[in-house]
Design a protein around this motif. Structure first.
Motif, mmCIF file in Angstrom:
data_model
loop_
_atom_site.group_PDB
_atom_site.id
_atom_site.type_symbol
_atom_site.label_atom_id
_atom_site.label_comp_id
_atom_site.label_asym_id
_atom_site.label_seq_id
_atom_site.Cartn_x
_atom_site.Cartn_y
_atom_site.Cartn_z
ATOM 1 N N PHE A 40 48.353 -7.236 -6.694
ATOM 2 C CA PHE A 40 48.518 -6.181 -5.692
ATOM 3 C C PHE A 40 49.705 -5.280 -5.994
ATOM 4 O O PHE A 40 49.680 -4.088 -5.669
ATOM 5 C CB PHE A 40 48.692 -6.797 -4.299
ATOM 6 C CG PHE A 40 47.402 -7.072 -3.583
ATOM 7 C CD1 PHE A 40 46.748 -6.085 -2.862
ATOM 8 C CD2 PHE A 40 46.826 -8.333 -3.630
ATOM 9 C CE1 PHE A 40 45.559 -6.340 -2.209
ATOM 10 C CE2 PHE A 40 45.635 -8.604 -2.974
ATOM 11 C CZ PHE A 40 44.997 -7.601 -2.258
ATOM 12 N N THR A 41 50.776 -5.827 -6.556
ATOM 13 C CA THR A 41 52.025 -5.078 -6.664
ATOM 14 C C THR A 41 52.364 -4.617 -8.074
ATOM 15 O O THR A 41 53.101 -3.642 -8.240
ATOM 16 C CB THR A 41 53.198 -5.944 -6.156
ATOM 17 O OG1 THR A 41 53.346 -7.082 -7.032
ATOM 18 C CG2 THR A 41 52.952 -6.421 -4.735
ATOM 19 N N HIS A 80 48.595 -11.916 0.895
ATOM 20 C CA HIS A 80 47.887 -10.755 0.363
ATOM 21 C C HIS A 80 47.077 -10.025 1.431
ATOM 22 O O HIS A 80 46.690 -8.870 1.227
ATOM 23 C CB HIS A 80 46.977 -11.175 -0.798
ATOM 24 C CG HIS A 80 45.921 -12.154 -0.417
ATOM 25 N ND1 HIS A 80 46.151 -13.504 -0.363
ATOM 26 C CD2 HIS A 80 44.622 -11.975 -0.061
ATOM 27 C CE1 HIS A 80 45.046 -14.126 0.001
ATOM 28 N NE2 HIS A 80 44.101 -13.222 0.197
ATOM 29 N N GLN A 133 47.526 -1.484 1.432
ATOM 30 C CA GLN A 133 46.794 -0.718 0.433
ATOM 31 C C GLN A 133 45.731 0.161 1.076
ATOM 32 O O GLN A 133 45.554 1.335 0.711
ATOM 33 C CB GLN A 133 46.146 -1.683 -0.558
ATOM 34 C CG GLN A 133 45.281 -1.031 -1.626
ATOM 35 C CD GLN A 133 44.433 -2.070 -2.337
ATOM 36 O OE1 GLN A 133 43.459 -2.590 -1.789
ATOM 37 N NE2 GLN A 133 44.813 -2.390 -3.575
ATOM 38 N N GLN A 134 45.025 -0.375 2.046
ATOM 39 C CA GLN A 134 43.923 0.334 2.677
ATOM 40 C C GLN A 134 44.392 1.438 3.620
ATOM 41 O O GLN A 134 43.688 2.435 3.816
ATOM 42 C CB GLN A 134 43.044 -0.652 3.452
ATOM 43 C CG GLN A 134 42.314 -1.662 2.572
ATOM 44 C CD GLN A 134 41.251 -1.011 1.712
ATOM 45 O OE1 GLN A 134 40.329 -0.373 2.214
ATOM 46 N NE2 GLN A 134 41.384 -1.159 0.400
ATOM 47 N N MET A 154 45.305 -2.338 -6.650
ATOM 48 C CA MET A 154 45.234 -3.762 -7.006
ATOM 49 C C MET A 154 44.665 -3.902 -8.409
ATOM 50 O O MET A 154 43.635 -3.295 -8.745
ATOM 51 C CB MET A 154 44.359 -4.510 -6.011
ATOM 52 C CG MET A 154 44.243 -6.003 -6.274
ATOM 53 S SD MET A 154 43.149 -6.816 -5.085
ATOM 54 C CE MET A 154 43.319 -8.514 -5.618
ATOM 55 N N LEU A 174 49.232 -7.209 2.238
ATOM 56 C CA LEU A 174 49.228 -6.253 1.132
ATOM 57 C C LEU A 174 47.924 -5.475 1.092
ATOM 58 O O LEU A 174 47.919 -4.267 0.796
ATOM 59 C CB LEU A 174 49.454 -6.991 -0.188
ATOM 60 C CG LEU A 174 50.852 -7.570 -0.384
ATOM 61 C CD1 LEU A 174 50.870 -8.508 -1.582
ATOM 62 C CD2 LEU A 174 51.881 -6.460 -0.563
ATOM 63 N N TYR A 175 46.825 -6.144 1.387
ATOM 64 C CA TYR A 175 45.536 -5.446 1.416
ATOM 65 C C TYR A 175 45.527 -4.406 2.536
ATOM 66 O O TYR A 175 45.092 -3.259 2.325
ATOM 67 C CB TYR A 175 44.408 -6.449 1.637
ATOM 68 C CG TYR A 175 43.034 -5.809 1.675
ATOM 69 C CD1 TYR A 175 42.373 -5.470 0.498
ATOM 70 C CD2 TYR A 175 42.407 -5.540 2.889
ATOM 71 C CE1 TYR A 175 41.124 -4.872 0.529
ATOM 72 C CE2 TYR A 175 41.157 -4.940 2.928
ATOM 73 C CZ TYR A 175 40.518 -4.615 1.744
ATOM 74 O OH TYR A 175 39.272 -4.008 1.782
ATOM 75 N N THR A 199 53.462 1.625 4.656
ATOM 76 C CA THR A 199 54.493 1.058 3.794
ATOM 77 C C THR A 199 55.277 -0.063 4.476
ATOM 78 O O THR A 199 55.851 -0.923 3.798
ATOM 79 C CB THR A 199 55.474 2.146 3.327
ATOM 80 O OG1 THR A 199 56.041 2.799 4.479
ATOM 81 C CG2 THR A 199 54.754 3.188 2.470
ATOM 82 N N ALA A 214 53.642 -3.286 3.544
ATOM 83 C CA ALA A 214 53.970 -3.664 2.167
ATOM 84 C C ALA A 214 55.393 -4.193 2.073
ATOM 85 O O ALA A 214 55.651 -5.195 1.381
ATOM 86 C CB ALA A 214 53.782 -2.470 1.237
#
Length: 386
Positions: free
Chosen positions: A249-250, A168, A175-176, A1, A171-172, A180, A183
Motif C-alpha cells: 500500500f505504501t 490495511h 486510497q479510495q 497499491m 490504508l484502503y 490523508t 493514511a
C-alpha cells in the motif's frame, strides 16, 4: 497499491495442481456440510473434530473466514456447484455487514477483506466498496495520537501484533477516498508496531503496553504465547504477512525489510518441519504444531516472494511457501473428505492459555490455507504453457 506480483520467472512444481484438486475436494465436502448442518452460524474452532458452534470466544473476530472460504469455492468447486457456493458466499457476507461500524474490535480486516473485498472484485458494485471504506474508517477511528497506535480490543493501553493484519483496511479507505488523515493514522500505527513489537532478530512480540497519559512504551507482553519474551508463531505470521501488505500500500521499504526479517526468523526457527509450535520458545511443547500459523505464513511468504528485488530471495520464499502447503496438504494435517472430522486443517490452535480450540481445526487456519493454495494455483494457471 503495488500489485500482488508473483515471483518473476518462478515455476510452480507440476504436481501442485493435483495437490490443489485434493484440497478443493476436501473443502467442498467440509464447507458444504457445515453450512447445511449449522446454517447462519460462524463457529471458530472444532472440539474433537466437530465444529463448536456455541464455543467460548475470546473476542468477536472470526465471522469473515467462513464467507471468505465460500467465495474461494465459488471459483474452485466443481462447475455444477459454483453457483450455490456463490449464493452462500453472498449470504454469509451480507450477514456481517452491520459490523462495518463496530469500533469495539481491531479485527475488521479479518471480517471484510476476506468477504466484501471479494464481493466488490467480483461485481464492481460501488455499494460493496462503500462497505469496505466504512470498515476502513472504523478501523482508523480507534487511533490514539498519544502513543501513536490503534489499541487492541482488550484495553486502550494494549497494542497487538494482530492489528498488522487489519490495518490495511484504513490504508484502503485512504486510497479510495484521498483522506490523508486515515493514511497518517495507519502508517503511524505501523511504525509504532515496528519499533515496539518487532525485535532485532526479526521475532515479534504479541503485545506492547503503553502509558495512557504520556504514550510511553512500558513493556512487551503476551496473551497467547509461552511467555512475555516468547515468540508466538501466529503473531509471527501476522507480522510477516501484515508488514508485506502495508508495503504494497505504501511503498515504504522499511515495512518490506520488516516483513523479510519476520519471514527469515520463521524459516530459521522452523526449517524443514514447515509447521511451527504455538511458541518457539516453549521447551518441549506437548503439542508440536500450530497449523493456522503455518497457513497464514504460507500466504505471507508467497506475497513476499513477489515483493523482494532479488531473484534468489524470491525463489527462496516461494519455495518455502509451497513447502508449507505441501506439508499441510499431507495426511498429518489435511482431513479427508470421507472422515468424520468436520474441519479442513487439523492441529491448529485458538488460545492455548484458555484451552480454547487447541489441537483442532480453526476457521482462520482453514481460510488462509485455502487462500494460499488459491494464490499459488492462480499463478500456476497464468503461466501454464508460457
Amino acid at each position: 497499491m503495488l500489485p500482488l506480483r508473483p515471483p518473476h520467472g518462478y515455476t510452480v512444481p507440476s504436481d501442485f495442481t493435483q495437490l490443489a484438486e485434493r484440497v478443493w475436494s476436501v473443502a467442498h465436502q467440509k464447507l458444504g456440510a457445515l453450512i447445511e448442518r449449522h446454517p447462519d452460524r460462524f463457529p471458530l474452532y472444532t472440539t474433537d473434530g466437530a465444529w463448536s458452534v456455541d464455543g467460548e470466544a475470546w473476542t468477536n473476530w472470526c465471522e469473515g473466514f467462513l464467507g471468505g472460504q465460500l467465495w474461494l469455492l465459488a471459483d474452485r468447486a466443481e462447475p455444477a456447484h459454483r453457483a450455490s457456493f456463490r449464493a452462500a458466499a453472498e449470504h454469509y457476507s451480507a450477514l456481517i455487514e452491520e459490523r462495518k461500524t463496530d469500533d469495539t474490535v481491531h479485527d475488521l480486516g479479518f471480517l471484510f477483506w476476506s468477504t466484501w473485498r471479494r464481493w466488490f472484485e467480483a461485481t464492481g458494485d460501488p455499494s460493496k466498496n462503500d462497505v469496505l471504506i466504512t470498515a476502513g474508517r472504523t478501523t482508523a477511528s480507534r487511533f490514539r495520537e498519544v502513543g501513536g497506535y490503534m489499541p487492541s480490543f482488550r484495553q486502550p493501553d494494549s497494542l497487538f501484533i494482530d492489528i498488522m493484519m487489519n490495518i490495511h483496511m484504513a490504508l484502503y479507505a485512504a486510497q479510495q477516498t484521498g483522506d490523508t488523515a486515515l493514511a497518517h493514522a495507519a502508517i503511524t500505527h505501523c511504525l509504532t508496531t515496528r519499533r515496539y513489537l518487532m525485535r532485532g532478530d526479526g521475532s515479534a512480540s504479541h503485545e506492547a503496553m503503553f502509558d495512557l497519559e504520556t504514550g510511553a512504551f512500558l513493556a512487551q507482553t503476551t496473551q497467547q504465547g509461552y511467555s512475555d519474551t516468547g515468540s508466538w508463531a501466529r503473531g509471527q505470521a501476522w507480522a510477516l504477512y501484515g508488514f508485506g501488505t502495508v508495503y504494497r500500500f505504501t511503498g515504504d521499504r522499511r515495512f518490506l525489510s520488516t516483513a523479510r526479517a519476520a519471514a527469515d526468523f520463521y524459516i530459521e526457527r522452523t526449517g524443514d518441519r514447515f509447521v511451527p509450535p504455538n511458541d518457539w520458545e516453549e521447551p518441549s511443547p506437548t503439542r508440536p504444531f500450530e497449523s493456522s500459523a503455518a497457513a497464514a505464513a504460507a500466504g505471507g511468504m508467497w506475497q513476499l516472494a513477489g515483493l523482494v528485488d532479488d531473484p534468489t530471495g524470491a525463489t527462496f520464499y516461494a519455495d518455502y511457501a509451497i513447502g508449507i502447503l505441501r506439508r499441510l496438504a499431507g495426511p498429518e494435517f489435511l482431513a479427508t473428505a470421507e472422515e468424520q472430522w468436520e474441519g479442513i486443517l487439523k492441529h491448529g490452535s485458538y488460545h492455548e492459555g484458555k484451552n480454547l480450540g487447541v489441537d483442532e481445526s480453526v476457521m482462520w487456519g482453514d481460510y488462509w490455507f485455502l487462500d494460499s493454495v488459491d494464490l499459488v494455483q492462480r499463478y500456476a494457471e497464468s503461466t501454464a504453457g508460457s
